[in-house]
Design an enzyme around this catalytic site. Structure first.
Site, PDB file in Angstrom:
ATOM      1  CG  HIS A  80      30.655  33.055  -7.831  1.00 20.05           C
ATOM      2  ND1 HIS A  80      29.776  32.457  -7.053  1.00 20.05           N
ATOM      3  CD2 HIS A  80      30.232  34.294  -7.924  1.00 20.05           C
ATOM      4  CE1 HIS A  80      29.273  33.335  -6.299  1.00 20.05           C
ATOM      5  NE2 HIS A  80      29.407  34.402  -6.923  1.00 20.05           N
ATOM      6  N   GLY A 136      23.471  31.314  -1.955  1.00 23.71           N
ATOM      7  CA  GLY A 136      23.786  31.056  -0.250  1.00 23.71           C
ATOM      8  C   GLY A 136      25.397  31.520  -0.250  1.00 23.71           C
ATOM      9  CB  THR A 137      27.811  33.408  -1.974  1.00 25.35           C
ATOM     10  OG1 THR A 137      27.106  32.676  -3.224  1.00 25.35           O
ATOM     11  CG2 THR A 137      29.342  33.556  -1.938  1.00 25.35           C
ATOM     12  CB  THR A 138      25.851  36.175   1.789  1.00 27.02           C
ATOM     13  OG1 THR A 138      25.800  36.814   0.434  1.00 27.02           O
ATOM     14  CG2 THR A 138      26.000  37.387   2.709  1.00 27.02           C
ATOM     15  CB  SER A 175      18.038  34.658  -5.736  1.00 21.36           C
ATOM     16  OG  SER A 175      18.791  35.492  -4.730  1.00 21.36           O
ATOM     17  CE  LYS A 202       9.245  37.468  -0.809  1.00 17.27           C
ATOM     18  NZ  LYS A 202       8.595  36.920  -1.847  1.00 17.27           N
ATOM     19  NE  ARG A 221      17.793  29.911  -3.211  1.00 13.02           N
ATOM     20  CZ  ARG A 221      17.506  31.090  -2.898  1.00 13.02           C
ATOM     21  NH1 ARG A 221      18.499  32.063  -3.455  1.00 13.02           N
ATOM     22  NH2 ARG A 221      16.386  31.613  -2.280  1.00 13.02           N
TER      23      ARG A 221
HETATM   24  P1  A3P Z   1      16.753  35.576  -1.792  1.00 12.21           P
HETATM   25  O1  A3P Z   1      17.116  36.349  -2.858  1.00 12.21           O
HETATM   26  O2  A3P Z   1      15.938  34.277  -2.387  1.00 12.21           O
HETATM   27  O3  A3P Z   1      16.213  36.021  -0.864  1.00 12.21           O
HETATM   28  P2  A3P Z   1      24.323  34.927  -2.493  1.00 12.21           P
HETATM   29  O4  A3P Z   1      24.748  35.047  -1.232  1.00 12.21           O
HETATM   30  O5  A3P Z   1      24.831  33.598  -3.210  1.00 12.21           O
HETATM   31  O6  A3P Z   1      24.190  36.151  -3.323  1.00 12.21           O
HETATM   32  O7  A3P Z   1      22.755  34.349  -2.423  1.00 12.21           O
HETATM   33  C1  A3P Z   1      21.660  35.341  -2.014  1.00 12.21           C
HETATM   34  C2  A3P Z   1      20.490  34.641  -1.552  1.00 12.21           C
HETATM   35  O8  A3P Z   1      20.962  34.056  -0.172  1.00 12.21           O
HETATM   36  C3  A3P Z   1      19.288  35.666  -1.369  1.00 12.21           C
HETATM   37  O9  A3P Z   1      18.015  34.792  -1.547  1.00 12.21           O
HETATM   38  C4  A3P Z   1      19.338  36.052   0.275  1.00 12.21           C
HETATM   39  O10 A3P Z   1      18.140  36.545   0.806  1.00 12.21           O
HETATM   40  C5  A3P Z   1      19.993  34.857   0.949  1.00 12.21           C
HETATM   41  N1  A3P Z   1      20.815  34.802   1.964  1.00 12.21           N
HETATM   42  C6  A3P Z   1      21.769  35.772   2.360  1.00 12.21           C
HETATM   43  N2  A3P Z   1      21.879  35.696   3.648  1.00 12.21           N
HETATM   44  C7  A3P Z   1      21.299  34.581   4.206  1.00 12.21           C
HETATM   45  C8  A3P Z   1      21.295  34.059   5.367  1.00 12.21           C
HETATM   46  N3  A3P Z   1      22.238  34.278   6.622  1.00 12.21           N
HETATM   47  N4  A3P Z   1      20.367  32.870   5.519  1.00 12.21           N
HETATM   48  C9  A3P Z   1      19.743  32.337   4.552  1.00 12.21           C
HETATM   49  N5  A3P Z   1      19.535  33.245   3.365  1.00 12.21           N
HETATM   50  C10 A3P Z   1      20.500  33.968   3.011  1.00 12.21           C
END
Ligand code: A3P
Length: 373
Positions: free
Chosen positions: A183, A121-123, A211, A338, A203
């Site tokens: 991280h 959920g970093t992004t 993911s 997703k 998570r």
């Molecule tokens: P999934 O691969 O399960 O869909 P990170 O940002 O740490 O790389 O994590 C990526 C995960 O966060 C991915 O999960 C991505 O789809 C989900 N993600 C990215 N943006 C999001 C948002 N705005 N709301 C909810 N989930 C999000």
């Protein structure tokens, strides 16, 4: 002192009412003068440079080579070499950055540090935190909001990557208060960073593994990866995965949040998904900038949650073109898949799930933290 304060307040007022382009120019001008203009956080890409500058990677000091070659190593995914540094498995290219952060980085007292294990959920956290902290300068319903033209990773810098690339000066160029991301395990943080306000997101580990799998596949060149899902699963069970072991990552910040809840906010992706607007309010309160009655009446927390939702983000042109990153470029679109809970059922057998649940629960025992109902 009072005069400086007044000047800063005036800069803030001007910044909050100026159009985006003007704000970028104001930030850049103040930085050139050496005055940390109080308009932070500003998008990292607007201040920290772009394109050309990204290419200038400076090799780590020679002495690091000896340190790194003495560390335990393992291969992961497509034969990436991970090194175990102070208990954490790091991509080998990231080790110099982590050592440099520990030796040379001094955080400013008003820095805010976002922390996450990869693919947790970093992004989303970057987008929510940026939109919340910068809401005075960039109203979330504004048509020129930076998140409409920039991927969240272009707004919030990744500290150890910049150090690994020898580009830490770009961090110093950011006006305060800075919003930064790492991280790194809590145990790896230098003291000044560990004293900052920290927002942590984790998570459920099975969904994290799934993911990672999809992300790896999406960024690999055609021909795929020489690694199966069960290899990845196995490495997670053993704790030998990027920024693993996951239980140590989570426990470090869990303990810190229990010891100092005013300094470390511990979030869970699943809870954020259940109620994104409460998450935004919680974040604002924690950051010492709760929503005013007028902001609540105007729907500001709702607008932030909507702006940062996966549907909004996925639909933006900026997130369907271009790439983010310094040492490696990742297509913007690869960060949005997703965004749901429980996708592991489509990849793991019940037995695989039972095994990893048992390992994680065993490691977390006694901490008060659990990922299984
Ligand atoms: P999934 O691969 O399960 O869909 P990170 O940002 O740490 O790389 O994590 C990526 C995960 O966060 C991915 O999960 C991505 O789809 C989900 N993600 C990215 N943006 C999001 C948002 N705005 N709301 C909810 N989930 C999000």
């Amino acid at each position: 002192m009072e005069r400086e304060k007044l000047q800063v307040t005036r800069q803030q007022e001007q910044a909050s009412t100026a159009p985006t382009k003007t704000r970028q120019v104001m930030a850049a001008a103040a930085l050139e003068k050496g005055t940390a203009c109080a308009v932070g956080p500003v998008p990292f890409k607007d201040v920290g440079g772009d394109g050309e500058e990204d290419q200038k990677l400076i090799s780590p000091p020679e002495e690091y080579t000896n340190i790194i070659s003495a560390l335990p190593s393992t291969t992961w995914l497509d034969q990436r070499v991970l090194r175990q540094y102070q208990g954490s498995w790091l991509h080998h290219q990231m080790v110099p950055g982590v050592i440099s952060v520990q030796r040379r980085f001094t955080a400013r007292p008003d820095d805010v540090l976002l922390v996450s294990p990869p693919k947790c959920g970093t992004t989303w956290l970057k987008a929510l935190s940026f939109a919340t902290m910068a809401r005075a300068a960039y109203p979330p319903s504004g048509t020129d909001h930076p998140l409409l033209r920039l991927n969240p990773h272009d707004c919030v810098p990744f500290v150890e990557v910049l150090f690994s690339a020898g580009q830490e000066a770009r961090l110093e160029a950011l006006p305060s208060p800075r919003l930064l991301h790492t991280h790194m395990h809590h145990s790896l943080l230098p003291p000044s960073l560990a004293r900052c306000k920290i927002v942590y997101v984790c998570r459920e580990p099975k969904d994290m593994v799934v993911s990672i799998w999809h992300f790896a596949k999406s960024i690999m060149p055609a021909g795929g990866i020489a690694f199966s899902f069960s290899d990845l699963y196995e490495s997670a069970c053993q704790g030998k995965h990027l920024h693993g072991p996951i239980w140590d990552h989570v426990l470090g910040y869990w303990s810190a949040s229990k010891a100092s809840p005013e300094r470390v906010l511990f979030l869970r992706y699943e809870e954020m998904l259940l109620n994104p607007v409460s998450t935004v309010r919680n974040l604002a309160r924690f950051l010492g900038m709760p929503f005013t009655a007028a902001e609540e009446a105007a729907g500001t927390p709702i607008h932030i949650a909507e702006l940062c939702s996966i549907d909004t983000m996925r639909g933006l042109e900026t997130n369907n073109t271009g790439a983010a990153g310094v040492l490696a470029k990742f297509p913007h679109g690869s960060f949005f898949r997703k965004g749901v809970v429980g996708d592991w059922v489509n990849h793991m057998t019940p037995e695989m799930a039972r095994r990893i649940n048992a390992i994680v629960e065993d490691k977390l025992r006694g901490s008060g933290l659990s990922f299984t109902p």
